[in-house]
Design a protein around this motif. Structure first.
Motif, PDB file in Angstrom:
ATOM      1  N   PRO A 383       9.109  -6.674  17.189  1.00 52.33           N
ATOM      2  CA  PRO A 383       9.017  -7.875  18.023  1.00 52.33           C
ATOM      3  C   PRO A 383       8.246  -7.643  19.316  1.00 52.33           C
ATOM      4  O   PRO A 383       7.453  -8.489  19.740  1.00 52.33           O
ATOM      5  CB  PRO A 383      10.487  -8.214  18.290  1.00 52.33           C
ATOM      6  N   ALA A 384       8.447  -6.477  19.958  1.00 53.74           N
ATOM      7  CA  ALA A 384       7.751  -6.205  21.216  1.00 53.74           C
ATOM      8  C   ALA A 384       6.241  -6.108  21.008  1.00 53.74           C
ATOM      9  O   ALA A 384       5.450  -6.664  21.785  1.00 53.74           O
ATOM     10  CB  ALA A 384       8.277  -4.906  21.825  1.00 53.74           C
ATOM     11  N   LEU A 385       5.809  -5.399  19.938  1.00 53.89           N
ATOM     12  CA  LEU A 385       4.380  -5.306  19.646  1.00 53.89           C
ATOM     13  C   LEU A 385       3.802  -6.677  19.313  1.00 53.89           C
ATOM     14  O   LEU A 385       2.681  -7.006  19.712  1.00 53.89           O
ATOM     15  CB  LEU A 385       4.156  -4.339  18.478  1.00 53.89           C
ATOM     16  N   LEU A 386       4.572  -7.464  18.585  1.00 49.90           N
ATOM     17  CA  LEU A 386       4.114  -8.792  18.191  1.00 49.90           C
ATOM     18  C   LEU A 386       3.893  -9.664  19.425  1.00 49.90           C
ATOM     19  O   LEU A 386       2.859 -10.333  19.564  1.00 49.90           O
ATOM     20  CB  LEU A 386       5.156  -9.426  17.271  1.00 49.90           C
ATOM     21  N   MET A 387       4.842  -9.639  20.335  1.00 56.48           N
ATOM     22  CA  MET A 387       4.730 -10.464  21.539  1.00 56.48           C
ATOM     23  C   MET A 387       3.609  -9.994  22.457  1.00 56.48           C
ATOM     24  O   MET A 387       3.027 -10.791  23.206  1.00 56.48           O
ATOM     25  CB  MET A 387       6.066 -10.451  22.289  1.00 56.48           C
TER      26      MET A 387
END
Length: 501
Positions: A383-387
């Protein structure tokens, strides 16, 4: 037999098959469907499922069983007692169940329209059985030429000393041997016509015993042949290749070792490329780059995908698994801003070059939208990489056969955390399901409103669709098949997801 059939159990899709017809003569089987390897599927009186090479749905057949498991058997067709209306004469003499038959195609005995219907059923079955997803709309299948479509092919080569002849072609069915094929009707006519001259060429080489492969890559105007050679080529052999190139109007590339050693034999000459005329885009590529096998279908696939995505001049779009920019560059003619993300650094560089080359030839006022390409391991998404990639109004996803599980799961995790269904923290043995907290400022990140997912594997598409629909807050509004590989069991497909408000 494939792993697919090794995993059959009573609770799989085959448990829904009707029981065997008790009125049939002993030994007769009624074929009710086809599996993902284009085998006819029937049920015996004892309940076992039988997969029959060469049999088609609706046929009554007898078969020779050559493999038995607890709840299924593998067999080959022995005799047809009632023939399917969809059975046709194969278009290639190398197709069949006979010894030495080519293994490149599996469905030439079936009318091409029926092949598409079977693939549509495979897609629907996978979406439901694996993902518990039913699309709201079934898209009309994308179809194209049934013959002469295969613009990319890896041809095996072998000098058979005992026979004093060279074989060039695909492998035999279920065999490491090369089929003795003089023609191939799925190759473009000019490549098909080259098969026998290729044999003669290899036979004439000093290095004929150490050239195991010729890879074919056809562009719109150039045909490239990549020769794999295990020993240095003599000057005489190089001249023979040049003479062949002049006679056949082809371009030779040489591969002395791994794929990274592939190079043009004689620098210069026209560039290998294909066009996407609906968008005014020309895509240069190297013969070892990934491009779609079927350019006729690819043009339609890109146009339909972008029509379904409906990118507007106000939209920011992300193209995941962007490759050479097959979708990215056309998107840049429609959107405000585009981000292409790809796992291969070499393809990222090629995408940059293709973007610059296309922008340089466009008229002032018709420039491509600002576009960036970045390299990233898309099988390790969080999720962090995606955001970190920022908000995007729409996504185009075109993964390899492994699918886009990590990407889909990252979306699902964000959604589940936001609705409070999953908690964040440091995972422990007592609480293994805890997810890392979302990054600071995550409240500003928004889900893409629409996702178009292009797939070359209906099983991984179904898996990812299940995540998107049941855990990430999306609806599957449409899905359909793309007959990229006529006469094979390969199922290409696409699905459209919209945010469920």
């Amino acid at each position: 037999m494939s792993d697919q059939n090794d995993k059959i159990s009573p609770d799989t899709e085959y448990a829904d098959m009707p029981a065997a017809n008790p009125s049939l003569p002993e030994g007769w089987l009624e074929v009710v469907s086809m599996d993902m390897e284009a085998k006819g599927v029937a049920r015996k009186p004892d309940g076992k499922v039988v997969f029959i090479d060469g049999a088609l749905p609706t046929e009554l057949v007898t078969a020779n069983v050559h493999r038995k498991k607890n709840n299924w058997e593998a067999a080959s067709l022995r005799e047809i007692h009632r023939e399917s209306a969809q059975r046709v004469q194969p278009g290639c003499p190398n197709f069949g169940l006979h010894d030495g038959a080519c293994g490149g195609c599996k469905m030439q005995h079936m009318h091409v329209a029926a092949q598409v219907a079977v693939k549509q059923r495979v897609l629907e079955d996978n979406l439901w059985h694996l993902g518990k997803v039913k699309p709201e709309t079934l898209l009309r299948p994308i179809e194209g030429p049934a013959w002469g479509y295969r613009y990319r092919a890896r041809l095996s080569v072998r000098y058979v000393i005992k026979k004093g002849k060279v074989l060039v072609g695909f492998h035999e069915r279920k065999s490491r041997y090369i089929a003795d094929m003089e023609t191939c009707k799925v190759l473009p006519p000019h490549v098909d016509a080259m098969l026998m001259p290729m044999r003669a060429l290899i036979a004439s080489l000093d290095a004929r015993e150490t050239c195991p492969q010729i890879e074919v890559a056809c562009g719109d105007h150039v045909t490239a042949l990549v020769l794999r050679h295990l020993e240095p080529l003599s000057d005489a052999d190089l001249q023979r290749l040049r003479d062949f190139a002049a006679a056949q109007n082809v371009q030779w590339w040489l591969q002395p070792k791994g794929p990274d050693t592939v190079h043009l034999m004689d620098p210069g000459g026209p560039q290998l490329s294909y066009a996407l005329p609906d968008f005014g885009i020309t895509m240069p590529f190297k013969p070892t780059d990934f491009t779609q096998v079927n350019p006729h279908i690819n043009r339609v696939l890109v146009t339909r995908s972008l029509r379904l995505l409906d990118a507007q001049k106000s939209d920011r779009v992300i193209d995941w698994f962007c490759g050479l920019g097959n979708f990215t560059l056309p998107l840049a003619t429609m959107a405000r801003e585009v981000l292409g993300i790809e796992g291969s650094d070499a393809l990222v560089q090629r995408s940059h070059e293709n973007y610059a080359a296309n922008n340089a030839t466009r008229a002032q006022g018709d420039q491509l939208a600002p576009t960036r390409f970045v390299g990233r391991n898309l099988f390790n998404m969080t999720p962090a990489l995606l955001m970190a990639d920022g908000n995007a109004d729409k996504w185009l996803v075109d993964p390899p056969r492994e699918g886009a599980f990590a990407l889909s799961k990252a979306l699902a995790d964000i959604h589940q955390i936001r609705i409070g269904a999953k908690q964040t923290g440091v995972a422990t043995e007592e609480q293994p399901d805890l997810l890392p907290p979302l990054p600071e400022g995550h409240e500003a990140w928004q889900f893409p409103e629409r996702i178009v997912y292009v797939s070359c594997n209906p099983a991984t598409l179904a898996r990812d669709a299940g995540l998107l629909v049941h855990q990430a807050g999306y609806r599957c509004v449409a899905a359909g098949v793309v007959n990229m590989f006529p006469h094979t069991a390969h199922v290409e497909s696409m699905a459209v997801f919209e945010r469920a408000h």
